[in-house]
Design an enzyme around this catalytic site. Structure first.
Site, PDB file in Angstrom:
ATOM      1  N   TYR A   1      39.865  -1.938  40.401  1.00  0.00           N
ATOM      2  CA  TYR A   1      39.246  -2.009  39.071  1.00  0.00           C
ATOM      3  C   TYR A   1      38.525  -0.708  38.710  1.00  0.00           C
ATOM      4  O   TYR A   1      38.434  -0.375  37.521  1.00  0.00           O
ATOM      5  CB  TYR A   1      38.320  -3.237  38.968  1.00  0.00           C
ATOM      6  CG  TYR A   1      39.134  -4.512  38.948  1.00  0.00           C
ATOM      7  CD1 TYR A   1      39.784  -4.927  37.787  1.00  0.00           C
ATOM      8  CD2 TYR A   1      39.324  -5.255  40.108  1.00  0.00           C
ATOM      9  CE1 TYR A   1      40.579  -6.059  37.783  1.00  0.00           C
ATOM     10  CE2 TYR A   1      40.116  -6.393  40.110  1.00  0.00           C
ATOM     11  CZ  TYR A   1      40.739  -6.794  38.944  1.00  0.00           C
ATOM     12  OH  TYR A   1      41.545  -7.907  38.933  1.00  0.00           O
TER      13      TYR A   1
ATOM     14  N   GLY B   1      51.694  -8.587  22.154  1.00  0.00           N
ATOM     15  CA  GLY B   1      51.749  -7.988  23.490  1.00  0.00           C
ATOM     16  C   GLY B   1      51.295  -8.868  24.628  1.00  0.00           C
ATOM     17  O   GLY B   1      50.595  -8.417  25.524  1.00  0.00           O
ATOM     18  N   THR B   2      51.743 -10.104  24.610  1.00  0.00           N
ATOM     19  CA  THR B   2      51.400 -10.966  25.746  1.00  0.00           C
ATOM     20  C   THR B   2      52.620 -11.770  26.174  1.00  0.00           C
ATOM     21  O   THR B   2      53.442 -12.158  25.345  1.00  0.00           O
ATOM     22  CB  THR B   2      50.213 -11.909  25.413  1.00  0.00           C
ATOM     23  OG1 THR B   2      50.098 -12.897  26.429  1.00  0.00           O
ATOM     24  CG2 THR B   2      50.343 -12.567  24.064  1.00  0.00           C
ATOM     25  N   SER B   3      52.716 -11.998  27.477  1.00  0.00           N
ATOM     26  CA  SER B   3      53.829 -12.803  27.999  1.00  0.00           C
ATOM     27  C   SER B   3      53.522 -14.291  27.871  1.00  0.00           C
ATOM     28  O   SER B   3      54.373 -15.123  28.136  1.00  0.00           O
ATOM     29  CB  SER B   3      54.064 -12.455  29.477  1.00  0.00           C
ATOM     30  OG  SER B   3      52.897 -12.739  30.231  1.00  0.00           O
TER      31      SER B   3
ATOM     32  N   ARG C   1      41.234   1.201  37.111  1.00  0.00           N
ATOM     33  CA  ARG C   1      41.540   0.638  35.776  1.00  0.00           C
ATOM     34  C   ARG C   1      40.453   1.045  34.776  1.00  0.00           C
ATOM     35  O   ARG C   1      40.720   1.334  33.633  1.00  0.00           O
ATOM     36  CB  ARG C   1      41.568  -0.900  35.789  1.00  0.00           C
ATOM     37  CG  ARG C   1      42.433  -1.587  36.807  1.00  0.00           C
ATOM     38  CD  ARG C   1      43.837  -1.796  36.304  1.00  0.00           C
ATOM     39  NE  ARG C   1      44.633  -0.595  36.407  1.00  0.00           N
ATOM     40  CZ  ARG C   1      45.051  -0.060  37.570  1.00  0.00           C
ATOM     41  NH1 ARG C   1      44.770  -0.603  38.717  1.00  0.00           N
ATOM     42  NH2 ARG C   1      45.769   1.035  37.572  1.00  0.00           N
TER      43      ARG C   1
ATOM     44  N   HIS D   1      38.943 -12.859  29.185  1.00  0.00           N
ATOM     45  CA  HIS D   1      39.128 -12.519  30.604  1.00  0.00           C
ATOM     46  C   HIS D   1      38.164 -11.432  31.083  1.00  0.00           C
ATOM     47  O   HIS D   1      38.431 -10.763  32.083  1.00  0.00           O
ATOM     48  CB  HIS D   1      40.579 -12.087  30.865  1.00  0.00           C
ATOM     49  CG  HIS D   1      41.539 -13.247  30.833  1.00  0.00           C
ATOM     50  ND1 HIS D   1      42.895 -13.104  30.659  1.00  0.00           N
ATOM     51  CD2 HIS D   1      41.329 -14.576  30.957  1.00  0.00           C
ATOM     52  CE1 HIS D   1      43.482 -14.292  30.684  1.00  0.00           C
ATOM     53  NE2 HIS D   1      42.536 -15.203  30.848  1.00  0.00           N
TER      54      HIS D   1
ATOM     55  N   GLN E   1      42.943 -11.114  25.708  1.00  0.00           N
ATOM     56  CA  GLN E   1      42.980 -11.314  27.154  1.00  0.00           C
ATOM     57  C   GLN E   1      42.699  -9.993  27.862  1.00  0.00           C
ATOM     58  O   GLN E   1      42.595  -9.953  29.075  1.00  0.00           O
ATOM     59  CB  GLN E   1      44.363 -11.811  27.578  1.00  0.00           C
ATOM     60  CG  GLN E   1      44.793 -13.100  26.921  1.00  0.00           C
ATOM     61  CD  GLN E   1      46.277 -13.368  27.164  1.00  0.00           C
ATOM     62  OE1 GLN E   1      46.645 -13.998  28.141  1.00  0.00           O
ATOM     63  NE2 GLN E   1      47.123 -12.893  26.279  1.00  0.00           N
ATOM     64  N   ASN E   2      42.633  -8.922  27.080  1.00  0.00           N
ATOM     65  CA  ASN E   2      42.504  -7.597  27.692  1.00  0.00           C
ATOM     66  C   ASN E   2      41.083  -7.336  28.174  1.00  0.00           C
ATOM     67  O   ASN E   2      40.109  -7.780  27.575  1.00  0.00           O
ATOM     68  CB  ASN E   2      42.928  -6.512  26.704  1.00  0.00           C
ATOM     69  CG  ASN E   2      44.414  -6.553  26.462  1.00  0.00           C
ATOM     70  OD1 ASN E   2      45.136  -7.232  27.193  1.00  0.00           O
ATOM     71  ND2 ASN E   2      44.879  -5.870  25.440  1.00  0.00           N
TER      72      ASN E   2
HETATM   73  P1  NAD Z   1      51.425  -9.448  30.782  1.00  0.00           P
HETATM   74  O1  NAD Z   1      51.509  -8.224  31.605  1.00  0.00           O
HETATM   75  O2  NAD Z   1      51.727 -10.753  31.386  1.00  0.00           O
HETATM   76  O3  NAD Z   1      52.437  -9.293  29.546  1.00  0.00           O
HETATM   77  C1  NAD Z   1      52.504  -8.170  28.742  1.00  0.00           C
HETATM   78  C2  NAD Z   1      53.431  -8.475  27.582  1.00  0.00           C
HETATM   79  O4  NAD Z   1      53.423  -7.386  26.694  1.00  0.00           O
HETATM   80  C3  NAD Z   1      54.898  -8.727  27.988  1.00  0.00           C
HETATM   81  O5  NAD Z   1      55.357  -9.863  27.293  1.00  0.00           O
HETATM   82  C4  NAD Z   1      55.613  -7.483  27.496  1.00  0.00           C
HETATM   83  O6  NAD Z   1      56.919  -7.736  27.074  1.00  0.00           O
HETATM   84  C5  NAD Z   1      54.752  -7.076  26.318  1.00  0.00           C
HETATM   85  N1  NAD Z   1      54.779  -5.659  26.000  1.00  0.00           N
HETATM   86  C6  NAD Z   1      54.855  -4.586  26.847  1.00  0.00           C
HETATM   87  N2  NAD Z   1      54.810  -3.436  26.152  1.00  0.00           N
HETATM   88  C7  NAD Z   1      54.708  -3.794  24.842  1.00  0.00           C
HETATM   89  C8  NAD Z   1      54.625  -3.047  23.623  1.00  0.00           C
HETATM   90  N3  NAD Z   1      54.646  -1.723  23.603  1.00  0.00           N
HETATM   91  N4  NAD Z   1      54.528  -3.744  22.457  1.00  0.00           N
HETATM   92  C9  NAD Z   1      54.517  -5.095  22.448  1.00  0.00           C
HETATM   93  N5  NAD Z   1      54.610  -5.848  23.565  1.00  0.00           N
HETATM   94  C10 NAD Z   1      54.695  -5.195  24.742  1.00  0.00           C
HETATM   95  O7  NAD Z   1      49.987  -9.445  30.114  1.00  0.00           O
HETATM   96  P2  NAD Z   1      49.143 -10.606  29.426  1.00  0.00           P
HETATM   97  O8  NAD Z   1      50.032 -11.575  28.754  1.00  0.00           O
HETATM   98  O9  NAD Z   1      48.060  -9.938  28.679  1.00  0.00           O
HETATM   99  O10 NAD Z   1      48.462 -11.445  30.621  1.00  0.00           O
HETATM  100  C11 NAD Z   1      48.073 -11.002  31.848  1.00  0.00           C
HETATM  101  C12 NAD Z   1      46.645 -10.575  32.088  1.00  0.00           C
HETATM  102  O11 NAD Z   1      46.707  -9.182  32.182  1.00  0.00           O
HETATM  103  C13 NAD Z   1      45.573 -10.758  31.077  1.00  0.00           C
HETATM  104  O12 NAD Z   1      44.755 -11.762  31.500  1.00  0.00           O
HETATM  105  C14 NAD Z   1      44.744  -9.452  31.094  1.00  0.00           C
HETATM  106  O13 NAD Z   1      43.427  -9.709  31.508  1.00  0.00           O
HETATM  107  C15 NAD Z   1      45.407  -8.626  32.101  1.00  0.00           C
HETATM  108  N6  NAD Z   1      45.611  -7.186  31.851  1.00  0.00           N
HETATM  109  C16 NAD Z   1      44.887  -6.499  30.926  1.00  0.00           C
HETATM  110  C17 NAD Z   1      45.132  -5.153  30.699  1.00  0.00           C
HETATM  111  C18 NAD Z   1      44.293  -4.424  29.692  1.00  0.00           C
HETATM  112  O14 NAD Z   1      43.155  -4.822  29.451  1.00  0.00           O
HETATM  113  N7  NAD Z   1      44.831  -3.379  29.065  1.00  0.00           N
HETATM  114  C19 NAD Z   1      46.147  -4.507  31.403  1.00  0.00           C
HETATM  115  C20 NAD Z   1      46.882  -5.235  32.346  1.00  0.00           C
HETATM  116  C21 NAD Z   1      46.603  -6.576  32.542  1.00  0.00           C
END
Ligand code: NAD
Length: 232
Positions: A59, A176-178, A62, A110, A92-93
């Site tokens: 972290y 941008g979320t799965s 990150r 989160h 969720q970010n």
């Molecule tokens: P995830 O990694 O599961 O999914 C990311 C999604 O974004 C995927 O569906 C992918 O296809 C899509 N994606 C990738 N690049 C993209 C773009 N340029 N434009 C649009 N869509 C795009 O992430 P999630 O669903 O947020 O869930 C997982 C957990 O990851 C969250 O709880 C979060 O806390 C954490 N996380 C956060 C960060 C951050 O704060 N930047 C980074 C990594 C993970």
């Protein structure tokens, strides 16, 4: 009885994909963080107990990356919506790119990288900006500081606040979320039948009912959706 829908209210629900084009890796994509680190090692209470130094290092890295990153066109377009609408960003970010872009009402479900938290008392938060947490850094009650992020198996933050906002929104834009992390993804089920509901992402396992899926990059699609809404 359900509360009335507010015609002027928009909820944005974002995930790691919105920050990908700002240079922050997602978790699940092929170049994502889970390919470099086992989820159970760095994002579970068990991983923290087994090797806190590894977790802090993960972290700390990150946090510096997020601190140095800039918001992209999608974050900026979302902030612009506030010129005309009441906007709530549920994210969720754990980065703060929505705030850096100018969004004023951001609900983090989160946690946030830029705070440390007591591992004894959840209410004790300490601002870090880009600073690392080290083994031996303690809260005022003497317990080790940990990242202020929600790990698998831990309780989501601000669930009721997020749910209550989505219930009254007339438009919901998911970016941008799965949608594979629960209970966060389940909040979308609370969106109303008559609300306009759009998802922008690259990959999605299962589309929630009633949402229109637009497959593509956030910076390519989000600004034009938002311009349409601002110009109606
Ligand atoms: P995830 O990694 O599961 O999914 C990311 C999604 O974004 C995927 O569906 C992918 O296809 C899509 N994606 C990738 N690049 C993209 C773009 N340029 N434009 C649009 N869509 C795009 O992430 P999630 O669903 O947020 O869930 C997982 C957990 O990851 C969250 O709880 C979060 O806390 C954490 N996380 C956060 C960060 C951050 O704060 N930047 C980074 C990594 C993970």
């Amino acid at each position: 009885m359900k509360p009335e829908i507010d015609k002027n209210k928009i909820v944005i629900f974002s995930g790691a994909g919105i920050s990908a084009e700002s240079g922050l890796q997602t978790f699940r994509d092929s170049d994502g963080l889970w390919n470099e680190h086992a989820v159970e090692d760095v994002a579970t209470p068990e991983g923290w107990s087994a090797d806190p130094k590894l977790v802090l290092n993960f972290y700390n890295e990150r946090r510096i990356q997020a601190f140095q990153a800039s918001p992209n066109a999608a974050h900026k377009a979302i902030a612009k919506l506030e010129e005309k609408f009441e906007v709530v960003v549920i994210t969720q970010n754990i980065d703060d790119l929505h705030e850096k872009a100018g969004s004023t009402n951001v609900v983090h479900v989160h946690g946030q990288l830029k705070f440390a938290r007591s591992s004894l008392d959840d209410r004790l938060l300490y601002p870090l900006e880009d600073k690392p947490i080290h083994i031996g850094d303690v809260c005022e009650k003497g317990s080790q500081l940990r990242p202020h992020v929600v790990w698998f198996g831990e309780q989501i933050h601000n669930y009721e606040i997020a749910r209550d906002h989505i219930i009254t929104a007339s438009r919901v834009l998911v970016v941008g979320t799965s949608l594979s992390v629960f209970p966060a993804a389940g909040i979308l089920k609370k969106a109303r039948f008559h609300a306009e509901k759009i998802i922008v992402t690259l990959n999605l396992e299962k589309k929630p009912h009633g949402f229109k899926l637009l497959r593509g990059k956030a910076t390519a699609l989000v600004p034009s959706i938002i311009n349409n809404w601002l110009n109606v």
